[in-house]
Design a protein around this motif. Structure first.
Motif, PDB file in Angstrom:
ATOM      1  N   PHE A 134       0.833  -1.199   0.000  1.00  0.00           N
ATOM      2  CA  PHE A 134       0.000   0.000   0.000  1.00  0.00           C
ATOM      3  C   PHE A 134       0.868   1.248   0.000  1.00  0.00           C
ATOM      4  O   PHE A 134       0.634   2.187  -0.781  1.00  0.00           O
ATOM      5  N   ALA A 135       1.865   1.281   0.878  1.00  0.00           N
ATOM      6  CA  ALA A 135       2.720   2.469   0.985  1.00  0.00           C
ATOM      7  C   ALA A 135       3.485   2.714  -0.312  1.00  0.00           C
ATOM      8  O   ALA A 135       3.668   3.863  -0.734  1.00  0.00           O
ATOM      9  N   TYR A 136       3.930   1.647  -0.973  1.00  0.00           N
ATOM     10  CA  TYR A 136       4.681   1.789  -2.222  1.00  0.00           C
ATOM     11  C   TYR A 136       3.849   2.538  -3.264  1.00  0.00           C
ATOM     12  O   TYR A 136       4.334   3.473  -3.911  1.00  0.00           O
ATOM     13  N   TYR A 137       2.611   2.113  -3.432  1.00  0.00           N
ATOM     14  CA  TYR A 137       1.762   2.762  -4.436  1.00  0.00           C
ATOM     15  C   TYR A 137       1.274   4.130  -3.961  1.00  0.00           C
ATOM     16  O   TYR A 137       1.177   5.069  -4.762  1.00  0.00           O
ATOM     17  N   ALA A 138       0.980   4.250  -2.684  1.00  0.00           N
ATOM     18  CA  ALA A 138       0.507   5.539  -2.179  1.00  0.00           C
ATOM     19  C   ALA A 138       1.563   6.617  -2.344  1.00  0.00           C
ATOM     20  O   ALA A 138       1.241   7.791  -2.583  1.00  0.00           O
TER      21      ALA A 138
END
Length: 269
Positions: A134-138
Motif C-alpha cells: 500500500f505504501a509503495y503505491y501511495a
C-alpha cells in the motif's frame, strides 16, 4: 471434508492435518491418530484437538463419521486439489468485497488520507507485506507516506514524529494473527490525537474507520487476495481525491524512471 472445514478457522498445524485428510481420505480413515500424526507431520495431541475443533469428542469419532462417505466407492480420479479449493475460497472472498463496495467508506477515507500529510502506514509481522505494498503505491500519488513496520520504541517514535509533523490520520493493516503491539500502537496513536483507519478481516475492530475483507484460510497460512484488493481500491480513492496532484506526481515519476532506466523496456527479453 469441505463441509466439515467450511467456516472453521484452523491453526497452521490443524491445516496440515486437514490438507492430508483431504488429499488422502480413503487411506486416512484406516489410520490411527498416531499414524495420521506421523503422515501429516504433526503430534498426536494435535490430531485430537483437530477432531474436537470439528465438533467431535476425539479422532475415533471423526474417523467413524468419515468412513460411510468413502467406503465401497473409491474414485479413480483424485479429489479436487487443496489449491483449487483455496482459490475458490479467494474468489468467494473477492465476490464478498465486490458486493459490499457500495457500503464501504472508500471515497470518504480516500479523501481524508489524501489530505493528511504526512500519512503514517502501520503493519507488523504478516501485515507488513500488505502495508508495504500500500505504501509503495501511495507514495506515487502522495507527497509524504511513512511506513512503520518495526515494533518497539521505533514504532512509537514513528507515530510521534508523524503527529508532530502534522499527520491527522494513521492507516494500519492488522490481519490474523493480530499482533498485540499493533493494537497498542493504535491506542497510542489515538492518545496522540491521530484518527485511525484499519484494513483487517473483521468488522468491529477498535478503530475509527474499519475496512474489513475476509482472508483465505484453506492453506497452511492465510492468503490475502481480498484485503489486497481493498487496499488497492483505497489507493484509487486517494488518487481520485486529488486528481491534479496525482497526475503531476505520476508524470514526474514516469520521467524519472525513463531518465534513470529503472525498468526494462517493453521489448526486453
Amino acid at each position: 471434508m469441505d463441509g466439515l472445514l467450511d467456516g472453521r478457522r484452523l491453526s497452521p498445524v490443524q491445516r496440515r492435518i486437514a490438507h492430508y485428510l483431504t488429499e488422502n481420505l480413503h487411506d486416512a480413515i484406516f489410520l490411527s491418530s498416531v499414524e495420521l500424526a506421523e503422515r501429516a507431520g504433526v503430534s498426536q495431541p494435535s490430531v485430537t484437538r483437530f477432531a474436537m475443533v470439528l465438533g467431535f469428542a476425539g479422532y475415533p469419532e471423526l474417523k467413524q463419521a468419515l468412513r460411510p462417505l468413502v467406503l465401497g466407492e473409491r474414485p479413480e480420479a483424485p479429489q479436487e486439489s487443496l489449491l483449487r479449493g483455496a482459490i475458490d475460497s479467494e474468489i468467494h472472498n473477492l465476490t464478498v468485497i465486490r458486493d459490499r463496495l457500495a457500503t464501504l467508506p472508500l471515497k470518504e477515507l480516500g479523501e481524508a488520507l489524501a489530505a493528511t500529510e504526512p500519512l503514517p502506514v502501520l503493519g507488523l509481522r504478516v501485515s507488513s507485506g500488505l502495508a508495504t505494498t500500500f505504501a509503495y503505491y501511495a507514495r506515487r500519488i502522495h507527497p509524504d507516506v511513512r511506513l512503520l513496520v518495526h515494533g518497539g520504541s521505533e514504532l512509537v517514535d514513528g507515530l510521534h514524529a508523524a503527529r508532530r509533523a502534522g499527520a491527522e490520520w494513521v492507516l494500519a493493516v492488522v490481519l490474523p494473527r493480530y499482533p498485540a503491539e499493533a493494537v497498542q500502537a493504535l491506542e497510542y496513536a489515538q492518545k496522540l490525537g491521530l484518527r485511525t483507519a484499519v484494513i483487517t478481516d473483521r468488522p468491529g475492530f477498535p478503530a475509527e474507520v474499519v475496512l474489513d475483507a475476509p482472508v483465505g484460510d484453506r492453506l497452511v497460512f492465510d492468503s490475502h487476495a481480498a484485503p489486497l484488493a481493498l487496499a488497492m481500491a483505497l489507493v484509487e480513492a486517494m488518487a481520485d481525491a486529488a486528481p491534479l496532484r496525482t497526475q503531476a506526481r505520476l508524470e514526474e515519476y514516469e520521467r524519472m524512471t525513463d531518465e534513470t532506466g529503472v525498468f526494462l523496456s517493453g521489448d526486453a527479453t
